[in-house]
Design an enzyme around this catalytic site. Structure first.
Site, PDB file in Angstrom:
ATOM      1  N   SER A  46       0.824  -1.204   0.000  1.00  0.00           N
ATOM      2  CA  SER A  46       0.000   0.000   0.000  1.00  0.00           C
ATOM      3  C   SER A  46       0.860   1.256   0.000  1.00  0.00           C
ATOM      4  CB  SER A  46      -0.949   0.007   1.203  1.00  0.00           C
ATOM      5  OG  SER A  46      -0.227  -0.087   2.415  1.00  0.00           O
ATOM      6  N   GLU A  47       2.007   1.221   0.708  1.00  0.00           N
ATOM      7  CA  GLU A  47       2.980   2.297   0.654  1.00  0.00           C
ATOM      8  C   GLU A  47       4.390   1.716   0.671  1.00  0.00           C
ATOM      9  OE1 GLU A  47      -0.546   4.554   2.331  1.00  0.00           O
ATOM     10  OE2 GLU A  47       0.431   2.696   2.913  1.00  0.00           O
ATOM     11  N   THR A  48       5.298   2.400   0.011  1.00  0.00           N
ATOM     12  CA  THR A  48       6.718   2.064   0.057  1.00  0.00           C
ATOM     13  C   THR A  48       7.477   3.301   0.519  1.00  0.00           C
ATOM     14  OG1 THR A  48       6.615   0.373  -1.665  1.00  0.00           O
ATOM     15  CG2 THR A  48       8.752   1.420  -1.307  1.00  0.00           C
ATOM     16  N   HIS A  76       2.768   3.073   9.114  1.00  0.00           N
ATOM     17  CA  HIS A  76       3.282   1.702   9.140  1.00  0.00           C
ATOM     18  C   HIS A  76       4.580   1.580   8.350  1.00  0.00           C
ATOM     19  CE1 HIS A  76       1.413   0.989   5.133  1.00  0.00           C
ATOM     20  NE2 HIS A  76       2.193  -0.076   5.063  1.00  0.00           N
TER      21      HIS A  76
END
Length: 301
Positions: A46-48, A76
């Site tokens: 979902s995010e990097t 996160h």
């Protein structure tokens, strides 16, 4: 072609393949925005988080990309990044500075592998959204929202990533929700939010304060497993409305069980200052081939 080390790290979890997976590129120096966006899309989290040397040699700059866009802050992915750096001996236990688009934030890494991050000062504001529209978007009977709405109104809350916060009376109603992603996106745009964060005090674990679900279709995330910025914003919202005892006591927010990725976010907040914490576990450690600026092909090694 150039390669960079790339990790998938499960945040807010004690075991791999639980919690919320984040991509981490620990050496992103020299990468362009297009390259970072392409790498984030290939990793598929979902995010990097992309880590680069900080300004004037202090701390580290951390930038966050979903598969579709850059976002100012991701809880996160920050926990995942600093847990991975500590695990590999690249940083020591102690306080570090993460330079983000949401501001310079303190990240505390403990000898016990727990990571706590400061979030941006909480903003909580009323919204012109009624319970019927929120219930329709979530696919929940409106009574489940109105039951708690007298004391806890719908609101926009943010510690760097703005959420429309929606209280729900019982776990079973939140569990059985049938979210309409298009309606949630429309509702978030009306509320000047990037996602919808629904929660209930009716948690599964007796040690948990809340059970939550988060939807962010505007950021390309239909449902996020375990959401640090959402938990922090919700904690501040609850403090502002007097729904929690104690001034700065820790609360625990459980999430992800319905996606088979259970995790827990710990939150400390007085309603303005916010910290979230948890552990993280590396699930994948490898290399990724970075495309040229005009090359969209990426190969994971």
């Amino acid at each position: 072609m150039e390669t960079r080390r790339a990790l998938l790290v499960d945040a807010f979890a004690d075991e791999p393949l639980s919690g919320n997976p984040a991509g981490v590129v620990p050496d992103a120096a020299g990468l362009t925005e297009d390259q970072m966006r392409a790498v984030a899309s290939e990793l598929g989290a979902s995010e990097t988080a992309f880590v680069r040397p900080g300004d004037e040699g202090e701390g580290r700059e951390v930038r966050y990309f979903t598969p579709e866009e850059e976002v100012d802050l991701c809880g996160h992915a920050t926990i995942a990044t600093y847990a991975a750096l500590f695990e590999r001996g690249e940083i020591d236990a102690g306080t570090h500075t993460a330079q983000t688009a949401a501001g310079d934030l303190a990240v505390d890494v403990g000898e016990d592998d727990e990571v706590w991050m400061e979030q941006a000062a909480a903003e909580v504001a009323a919204v012109d959204v009624d319970h019927a529209d929120a219930a329709d978007a979530l696919g929940i009977d409106v009574a489940a929202l109105r039951d708690v709405g007298a004391d806890l109104p719908l609101a926009r809350a943010s510690t760097g990533f703005p959420f429309l916060v929606v209280p729900v009376n019982y776990f079973e109603h939140l569990r059985d929700a049938s979210p309409d992603q298009g309606a949630i996106a429309d509702l978030c745009e009306r509320a000047d939010a990037r996602g919808l964060y629904a929660f209930t005090f009716d948690a599964l674990d007796r040690e948990s304060t809340l059970h939550a679900r988060a939807f962010a279709p505007l950021a390309g995330i239909p449902e996020d497993p375990v959401t640090g910025t959402g938990a922090g914003a919700c904690g501040a919202y609850l403090r502002r409305h007097g729904a929690l005892d104690g001034e700065f006591d820790e609360i625990a927010v459980e999430q992800g069980h319905l996606l088979d990725r259970p995790g827990t976010v710990r939150v400390e907040t007085d309603g303005h200052d916010v910290r979230v914490g948890g552990r993280a576990v590396t699930a994948m450690d490898g290399e990724i081939t970075v495309p040229e600026n005009d090359d969209d092909d990426i190969v994971v090694a």
